[in-house]
Design an enzyme around this catalytic site. Structure first.
Site, short mmCIF file in Angstrom:
data_model
loop_
_atom_site.label_atom_id
_atom_site.label_comp_id
_atom_site.label_asym_id
_atom_site.label_seq_id
_atom_site.Cartn_x
_atom_site.Cartn_y
_atom_site.Cartn_z
CB CYS A 32 -23.74 -12.30 -20.16
SG CYS A 32 -22.87 -11.93 -21.71
N GLY A 68 0.78 -1.22 0.00
CA GLY A 68 0.00 0.00 0.00
C GLY A 68 0.82 1.28 0.00
CB CYS A 95 -19.33 -10.81 -19.74
SG CYS A 95 -20.23 -12.29 -19.24
#
Length: 286
Positions: free
Chosen positions: A244, A34, A269
């Site tokens: 989808c 991070g 998708c």
């Protein structure tokens, strides 16, 4: 006197000194999850803001035996994804793929593939704005001090003000999250749906910001927790009851599109590579 001049580029475009410097920055980023590691961002044959940070990481890591996949907002055939793939193919000997399971390195903008990463895969994310505190503090020296002191009260106040004003947290993509219990980071503009894929994942996630000259990382099996309040828990985008139209998949991130001929709304998708694989496996017909 006539002289034939031939110009060749170094393998993977970048010179070896640049690659070593970027790899050192990547190693430091992996060691401190991070933390934003500064690096000397190089000039690339694409404009800044089009993925130069992610591309430099990819070019510094890629080798003869690697297979590369590049996606842009889930699409393998967008202009940005095709251009980056073509550049890497022209300056190295690696092959490319649209199947995330076949790739050893995946470079992405705004999406994480639907199929979870394995421990032998690296996902490189292009980042436009790496500093999560930029929403609340404009000065770089002050954001560095806040990170050093772990003073994140301002970003918590920003989330609280959202709830007071709108009744919910309105941040969608680029949702701020805590890494390894220490640093708040920007996960790049991925949707909330993808954010949970970073938590305790098997693969390595690397983030490159070319304009801001920063690299940071989420190593495998690292805690990544979205910021949330007890009475306002973190929520992801929901697609209940939707499938989808191309492959029939459920429980995936769907894009809302409109048919140019009929004007009707339908869903597909977002991860086109996953969608194509599903169509082949299931024989689903539109």
């Amino acid at each position: 006197m006539n002289m034939e001049v031939t110009q060749t580029y170094n393998y993977a475009f970048l010179d070896e000194g640049s690659k070593r410097e970027i790899r050192r920055s990547v190693l430091k980023a992996v060691a401190i999850p991070g933390y934003q590691v500064p690096f000397a961002s190089r000039e690339m044959p694409i404009g800044r803001g089009w993925g130069t940070g992610g591309l430099q990481i990819t070019l510094s890591l890629i080798g003869e035996t690697d297979i590369l996949k590049v996606i842009d907002q889930g699409h393998d055939d967008s202009v940005n994804a095709v251009s980056i793939k073509r550049l890497v193919e022209n300056c190295s000997n690696v092959s490319t793929t649209e199947n995330s399971e076949d790739a050893s390195i995946i470079q992405s903008r705004h999406r994480i593939p639907e199929i979870p990463l394995r421990d032998d895969q690296i996902l490189v994310l292009q980042v436009p704005l790496p500093e999560p505190l930029r929403r609340v503090e404009a000065k770089e020296k002050d954001t560095k001090r806040l990170h050093a002191e772990m003073d994140y009260s301002s970003i918590w106040l920003r989330l609280y003000e959202d709830i007071v004003r709108w009744g919910k947290i309105t941040i969608g993509a680029d949702y701020p999250s805590m890494v390894n219990g220490r640093y708040i980071f920007n996960p790049s503009p991925i949707p909330r749906y993808d954010l949970l894929k970073l938590h305790q994942a098997n693969g390595l996630f690397l983030f490159g910001a070319g304009r801001e000259k920063k690299i940071y990382a989420i190593p495998p099996f690292t805690d990544v927790k979205p910021l949330e309040f007890d009475d306002y828990p973190f929520e992801v985008e929901k697609f209940e009851g939707l499938t989808c139209h191309s492959c029939g998949s459920k429980d995936v991130f769907l894009d809302e599109i409109y048919d140019a001929d009929t004007g009707k709304k339908r869903f597909q998708c977002s991860d086109t590579g996953y969608c194509q694989t599903r169509q082949k496996e299931s024989g689903y017909l539109v």
